[in-house]
Design a protein around this motif. Structure first.
Motif, PDB file in Angstrom:
ATOM      1  N   VAL A 235       2.773  -9.534   5.848  1.00 15.12           N
ATOM      2  CA  VAL A 235       3.664  -8.606   5.673  1.00 15.12           C
ATOM      3  C   VAL A 235       2.918  -7.503   5.044  1.00 15.12           C
ATOM      4  CG1 VAL A 235       5.457  -8.344   3.902  1.00 15.12           C
ATOM      5  CG2 VAL A 235       5.817 -10.302   5.303  1.00 15.12           C
ATOM      6  N   TYR A 236       3.272  -6.329   5.261  1.00 14.46           N
ATOM      7  CA  TYR A 236       2.846  -5.005   4.760  1.00 14.46           C
ATOM      8  C   TYR A 236       4.146  -4.407   3.988  1.00 14.46           C
ATOM      9  CZ  TYR A 236       2.203   0.062   4.285  1.00 14.46           C
ATOM     10  OH  TYR A 236       2.140   1.247   3.941  1.00 14.46           O
ATOM     11  N   TRP A 237       3.988  -4.670   2.617  1.00 13.09           N
ATOM     12  CA  TRP A 237       5.119  -3.597   1.672  1.00 13.09           C
ATOM     13  C   TRP A 237       4.782  -2.447   1.656  1.00 13.09           C
ATOM     14  CZ3 TRP A 237       9.356  -6.051  -0.981  1.00 13.09           C
ATOM     15  CH2 TRP A 237      10.051  -5.226  -1.807  1.00 13.09           C
ATOM     16  N   MET A 238       5.572  -1.425   2.065  1.00 16.85           N
ATOM     17  CA  MET A 238       5.344  -0.106   1.969  1.00 16.85           C
ATOM     18  C   MET A 238       5.919   0.379   0.604  1.00 16.85           C
ATOM     19  SD  MET A 238       6.414   1.540   5.623  1.00 16.85           S
ATOM     20  CE  MET A 238       8.067   1.407   5.583  1.00 16.85           C
ATOM     21  N   ALA A 239       5.150   1.241   0.085  1.00 18.24           N
ATOM     22  CA  ALA A 239       5.423   1.710  -1.285  1.00 18.24           C
ATOM     23  C   ALA A 239       6.134   2.913  -1.246  1.00 18.24           C
ATOM     24  CB  ALA A 239       4.086   1.973  -2.053  1.00 18.24           C
ATOM     25  N   THR A 240       7.330   2.860  -0.515  1.00 16.79           N
ATOM     26  CA  THR A 240       8.294   4.049  -0.153  1.00 16.79           C
ATOM     27  C   THR A 240       8.991   4.602  -1.621  1.00 16.79           C
ATOM     28  OG1 THR A 240      10.069   2.519  -0.008  1.00 16.79           O
ATOM     29  CG2 THR A 240       8.687   3.142   1.940  1.00 16.79           C
ATOM     30  N   GLU A 241       8.925   3.767  -2.586  1.00 13.93           N
ATOM     31  CA  GLU A 241       9.436   4.157  -3.573  1.00 13.93           C
ATOM     32  C   GLU A 241       8.599   5.071  -4.676  1.00 13.93           C
ATOM     33  OE1 GLU A 241      12.835   1.970  -5.408  1.00 13.93           O
ATOM     34  OE2 GLU A 241      12.052   0.351  -3.832  1.00 13.93           O
ATOM     35  N   ASP A 242       7.301   5.239  -4.289  1.00 17.38           N
ATOM     36  CA  ASP A 242       6.527   5.803  -5.047  1.00 17.38           C
ATOM     37  C   ASP A 242       6.682   7.405  -5.188  1.00 17.38           C
ATOM     38  OD1 ASP A 242       5.117   3.470  -6.035  1.00 17.38           O
ATOM     39  OD2 ASP A 242       3.285   3.938  -4.722  1.00 17.38           O
ATOM     40  N   HIS A 243       6.415   8.155  -6.338  1.00 15.60           N
ATOM     41  CA  HIS A 243       6.683   9.507  -6.427  1.00 15.60           C
ATOM     42  C   HIS A 243       5.630  10.457  -6.640  1.00 15.60           C
ATOM     43  CE1 HIS A 243       6.661   8.223 -10.762  1.00 15.60           C
ATOM     44  NE2 HIS A 243       6.501   9.430 -10.754  1.00 15.60           N
ATOM     45  N   ASP A 244       4.098  10.006  -6.699  1.00 17.42           N
ATOM     46  CA  ASP A 244       3.058  10.632  -6.861  1.00 17.42           C
ATOM     47  C   ASP A 244       2.690  11.052  -5.499  1.00 17.42           C
ATOM     48  OD1 ASP A 244       0.783  11.874  -7.819  1.00 17.42           O
ATOM     49  OD2 ASP A 244       0.426  10.203  -9.207  1.00 17.42           O
ATOM     50  N   PHE A 245       3.142  12.328  -5.174  1.00 11.93           N
ATOM     51  CA  PHE A 245       2.805  12.828  -3.734  1.00 11.93           C
ATOM     52  C   PHE A 245       1.368  13.397  -3.724  1.00 11.93           C
ATOM     53  CE2 PHE A 245       2.741  16.623  -0.897  1.00 11.93           C
ATOM     54  CZ  PHE A 245       2.977  16.004   0.224  1.00 11.93           C
ATOM     55  N   ASP A 246       0.530  13.583  -4.782  1.00  9.15           N
ATOM     56  CA  ASP A 246      -0.703  14.232  -4.790  1.00  9.15           C
ATOM     57  C   ASP A 246      -1.701  13.201  -4.494  1.00  9.15           C
ATOM     58  OD1 ASP A 246       0.033  16.648  -5.464  1.00  9.15           O
ATOM     59  OD2 ASP A 246      -0.256  16.567  -7.593  1.00  9.15           O
ATOM     60  N   GLU A 247      -1.402  11.752  -4.572  1.00  9.88           N
ATOM     61  CA  GLU A 247      -2.070  10.556  -4.200  1.00  9.88           C
ATOM     62  C   GLU A 247      -2.144  10.480  -2.917  1.00  9.88           C
ATOM     63  OE1 GLU A 247      -1.302   7.187  -6.531  1.00  9.88           O
ATOM     64  OE2 GLU A 247      -2.065   8.039  -8.620  1.00  9.88           O
ATOM     65  N   ILE A 248      -1.210  10.666  -2.226  1.00  7.13           N
ATOM     66  CA  ILE A 248      -1.038  10.265  -0.837  1.00  7.13           C
ATOM     67  C   ILE A 248      -0.923  11.236   0.309  1.00  7.13           C
ATOM     68  CG2 ILE A 248       0.294   8.464  -1.606  1.00  7.13           C
ATOM     69  CD1 ILE A 248       2.650   9.998  -0.047  1.00  7.13           C
TER      70      ILE A 248
ATOM     71  N   HIS B  30       0.822  -1.278   0.238  1.00  4.53           N
ATOM     72  CA  HIS B  30       0.107   0.146   0.039  1.00  4.53           C
ATOM     73  C   HIS B  30       0.982   1.228   0.044  1.00  4.53           C
ATOM     74  CE1 HIS B  30      -3.944   1.893   0.354  1.00  4.53           C
ATOM     75  NE2 HIS B  30      -3.300   2.544   1.461  1.00  4.53           N
ATOM     76  N   GLN B  31       0.314   2.212  -0.508  1.00  5.35           N
ATOM     77  CA  GLN B  31       0.977   3.856  -0.576  1.00  5.35           C
ATOM     78  C   GLN B  31       1.044   4.058   0.826  1.00  5.35           C
ATOM     79  OE1 GLN B  31      -1.893   5.073  -3.513  1.00  5.35           O
ATOM     80  NE2 GLN B  31      -0.109   5.707  -4.657  1.00  5.35           N
ATOM     81  N   LEU B  32       1.866   5.019   0.962  1.00  4.80           N
ATOM     82  CA  LEU B  32       2.064   5.713   2.157  1.00  4.80           C
ATOM     83  C   LEU B  32       1.141   6.972   2.368  1.00  4.80           C
ATOM     84  CD1 LEU B  32       6.151   5.976   2.261  1.00  4.80           C
ATOM     85  CD2 LEU B  32       4.373   4.082   2.902  1.00  4.80           C
ATOM     86  N   ASN B  33      -0.249   6.618   2.235  1.00  2.00           N
ATOM     87  CA  ASN B  33      -0.977   7.650   2.694  1.00  2.00           C
ATOM     88  C   ASN B  33      -1.207   8.446   3.846  1.00  2.00           C
ATOM     89  OD1 ASN B  33      -2.333   5.444   0.251  1.00  2.00           O
ATOM     90  ND2 ASN B  33      -3.333   7.394   0.099  1.00  2.00           N
ATOM     91  N   LEU B  34      -1.396   9.651   3.895  1.00  2.00           N
ATOM     92  CA  LEU B  34      -1.345  10.126   5.164  1.00  2.00           C
ATOM     93  C   LEU B  34      -2.609   9.507   5.970  1.00  2.00           C
ATOM     94  CD1 LEU B  34      -0.260  12.795   6.434  1.00  2.00           C
ATOM     95  CD2 LEU B  34      -2.415  14.029   5.667  1.00  2.00           C
ATOM     96  N   PHE B  35      -2.069   9.336   7.358  1.00  2.00           N
ATOM     97  CA  PHE B  35      -3.123   8.724   8.203  1.00  2.00           C
ATOM     98  C   PHE B  35      -3.844   7.473   7.663  1.00  2.00           C
ATOM     99  CE2 PHE B  35      -5.844   9.573  12.227  1.00  2.00           C
ATOM    100  CZ  PHE B  35      -4.854   9.041  12.971  1.00  2.00           C
ATOM    101  N   THR B  36      -3.193   6.632   7.015  1.00  2.00           N
ATOM    102  CA  THR B  36      -3.715   5.575   6.258  1.00  2.00           C
ATOM    103  C   THR B  36      -4.325   5.661   5.142  1.00  2.00           C
ATOM    104  OG1 THR B  36      -5.759   4.977   7.750  1.00  2.00           O
ATOM    105  CG2 THR B  36      -3.694   4.367   8.577  1.00  2.00           C
ATOM    106  N   GLY B  37      -5.014   6.948   4.775  1.00  2.00           N
ATOM    107  CA  GLY B  37      -5.710   6.947   3.782  1.00  2.00           C
ATOM    108  C   GLY B  37      -7.306   6.337   4.107  1.00  2.00           C
ATOM    109  N   PRO B  38      -7.828   5.835   2.806  1.00  2.00           N
ATOM    110  CA  PRO B  38      -9.160   5.170   2.853  1.00  2.00           C
ATOM    111  C   PRO B  38      -9.225   3.886   3.786  1.00  2.00           C
ATOM    112  CG  PRO B  38      -8.407   5.729   0.413  1.00  2.00           C
ATOM    113  CD  PRO B  38      -7.192   5.651   1.456  1.00  2.00           C
ATOM    114  N   LEU B  39     -10.204   3.600   4.045  1.00  2.00           N
ATOM    115  CA  LEU B  39     -10.629   2.476   4.942  1.00  2.00           C
ATOM    116  C   LEU B  39      -9.962   1.260   4.580  1.00  2.00           C
ATOM    117  CD1 LEU B  39     -14.246   2.972   6.126  1.00  2.00           C
ATOM    118  CD2 LEU B  39     -12.098   2.460   7.620  1.00  2.00           C
ATOM    119  N   TYR B  40      -9.799   0.974   3.204  1.00  2.67           N
ATOM    120  CA  TYR B  40      -9.521  -0.167   2.811  1.00  2.67           C
ATOM    121  C   TYR B  40      -7.963  -0.562   3.156  1.00  2.67           C
ATOM    122  CZ  TYR B  40      -7.297   1.937  -1.619  1.00  2.67           C
ATOM    123  OH  TYR B  40      -6.600   2.635  -2.348  1.00  2.67           O
ATOM    124  N   PHE B  41      -7.095   0.465   3.603  1.00  2.84           N
ATOM    125  CA  PHE B  41      -5.843  -0.024   4.112  1.00  2.84           C
ATOM    126  C   PHE B  41      -5.966  -0.857   5.207  1.00  2.84           C
ATOM    127  CE2 PHE B  41      -2.796   0.904   7.410  1.00  2.84           C
ATOM    128  CZ  PHE B  41      -1.360   0.684   6.697  1.00  2.84           C
TER     129      PHE B  41
END
Length: 531
Positions: free
Chosen positions: A132-145, A95-106
């Motif tokens: 295991v939770y694989w953090m999508a730390t290498e994503d670069h689309d900041f506007d999504e998260i 999952h992406q590094l959404n601010l405060f987990t993002g949507p519920l489906y996290f």
């Protein structure tokens, strides 16, 4: 708490590809290895049984380093240590590094892998299974998260960004603490949320560390292991595959052919492969690698390499090579002793594009499991719905269709003009027979009149429906108000609402009930009622 299920197809929110996959349609069978059933895991274990012991050791060691600033639960520590053993396997979600987990489906992703691991540990007691939770730390689309939704409004982190999001400084997030204090209030549940947000984002230097801390606080008691793939030692294990990608563009050729077969079957291509499915990653920079006339260029920069130079760069700095969405699955499967990937419909759709490529590089293809999808329904709303004599499955309809359905249910007048249409068509059948006995031009006149009369009935039916909806306005508004609360903007709750909204009301009971009620292999949409 009461839990019910409906089919994913019945919800109307899931693609034909995903519904066909869940039905195990033959049209998709060549795009995956094994369907996720509890018995099929025995076969998947056999496929992954020769996973390298040296990779296991590297993984366990690097996880210990990554957790150096995080307080480990006993369960998580045990799971990390167990990864060195040949009988330990992982069940992974990302999952992406959404601010405060993002949507519920996290939450649903994480609990899906936790519950499946627990079920497998009971079924196959000779092996050990790690969530295991694989953090999508290498994503670069900041506007999504950089935001989450709270009470219908965006809580946003506004700042300049560039490079991998996991490396972004958490500077400025302290300002949101005051915003949340005003939004959450001063209850005990609110104080817990503010503490979690504050400790995650103001006491950690970058977004990856903040997200690790937060996920660990929420799930460590269940032994969840959090992986940051942006790690030099882990990427060194993946370097041989990166070299093949740079020199031979192997993924592009094979994935394109697989995608063509998917399209021929009547499905959509989820992700279009590039000739090189890699980014070049340095501080503040994550840009595509492209090759032209034998030279490798880094888009958006002045960097360029010959083949010899870029392979030397890979040897010295494997951490600078970052897989895109199509190569990240391979990276995960190369460094994890993984059996099953748990993801949403969009994620599974691009995994289907990858099976042939996995076979070409001799990496076992994992099982693909659709994560649990859930509607959390407070009992007070369920009580209101029952008083309206409507069922929860109706709420998955569009608001227009819901109003029409309920109006038909309530009204004592027959709004359906199907009988009248049938009667009218019968009358015109007789007229057509008469017209055939005279001038042919009369046939056209009869046809035009039939169409006019049928259109008139359609319009009358619509006007009658509209009149009844006005008459029943108060009850319809009560019904649509319930739908608006559970399906914000006519979208699934899990895709928009942040867990904090419900936590404010239910506290830890929210997480406890989700954990307790989710069955990862149920294969249906879950409706969980909360009191």
């Amino acid at each position: 708490m009461p839990t019910t299920h409906i089919s994913y197809q019945e919800t109307g929110y899931f693609s034909k590809m995903i519904c066909d996959y869940l039905s195990e349609k033959e049209s998709l069978s060549s795009f995956y290895q094994l369907f996720p059933t509890i018995d099929n895991f025995k076969k998947q274990i056999a496929l992954k049984n020769d996973f390298s012991l040296s990779k296991r050791k590297t993984l366990s060691e690097r996880l210990s380093v990554q957790y150096r600033n995080t307080t480990l639960s006993e369960a998580t520590q045990k799971n990390i240590q167990s990864l060195v053993h040949s009988n330990t396997f992982t069940i992974t979600t990302g999952h992406q590094l959404n601010l405060f987990t993002g949507p519920l489906y996290f939450l649903y992703k994480i609990f899906s892998v936790i519950n499946l691991s627990e079920e497998l540990n009971v079924k196959y007691s000779d092996q050990h299974f790690v969530p295991v939770y694989w953090m999508a730390t290498e994503d670069h689309d900041f506007d999504e998260i950089n935001y989450f939704n709270l009470f219908g409004k965006k809580i946003s982190w506004n700042r300049e960004s560039g490079g991998a999001v996991g490396e972004l400084s958490t500077e400025g997030l302290d300002e949101l603490v005051e915003v949340l204090k005003n939004q959450f209030g001063a209850t005990d549940h609110a104080q817990k949320l503010i503490k979690l947000f504050s400790e995650s984002y103001t006491q950690h230097d970058n977004l990856a560390e903040a997200t690790r801390y937060m996920a660990n606080e929420l799930f460590a008691q269940y032994g969840l292991v959090i992986v940051d793939g942006n790690d030099a030692a882990l990427k060194k294990e993946f370097a041989p595959f990166v070299q093949k990608e740079l020199v031979h563009n192997q993924s592009h050729t094979i994935i394109v052919k697989t995608s063509e077969r998917i399209i021929e079957k009547g499905y959509k291509e989820q992700v279009h492969p590039r000739e090189i499915n890699l980014f070049y990653l340095k501080e503040g920079l994550r840009e595509r690698i492209v090759k032209k006339d034998g030279i490798f260029y880094i888009t958006g920069s002045e960097l360029e390499f010959s083949e010899e130079q870029i392979l030397e760069e890979l040897e010295k700095y494997p951490e600078r090579f970052s897989p895109n969405a199509l190569l990240r699955p391979l990276y995960q499967e190369v460094i994890l002793p993984n059996l099953c990937y748990v993801g949403g419909g969009g994620e599974l759709a691009y995994w289907f594009q990858l099976k042939d490529y996995f076979e070409s590089v001799s990496v076992p293809f994992p099982m693909l499991l659709l994560r649990n999808s859930v509607l959390l329904m407070p009992l007070k709303l369920d009580d209101k719905l029952q008083k309206l004599n409507e069922n929860v499955s109706s709420l998955f309809l569009s608001q227009h269709d819901l109003e029409v359905k309920h109006t038909h249910y309530l009204t004592v007048i027959d709004i359906d003009f199907t009988k009248q249409r049938a009667y009218l068509k019968k009358q015109f059948e007789d007229l057509f027979e008469l017209a055939k006995q005279t001038d042919k031009s009369f046939l056209g006149a009869v046809g035009a009149q039939e169409k006019k009369q049928l259109n008139g009935l359609d319009n009358l039916e619509k006007r009658l429906l509209k009149a009844q909806k006005r008459k029943l306005k108060d009850e319809l508004e009560r019904l649509t108000s319930i739908q608006d609360q559970l399906f914000p903007k006519e979208s699934l709750q899990e895709r928009t609402v942040n867990f904090s909204e419900l936590y404010l009301e239910f506290g830890d009971l929210l997480l406890d009930e989700i954990k307790k009620e989710l069955d990862p292999l149920v294969g249906k949409f879950t409706i969980l009622k909360l009191s």
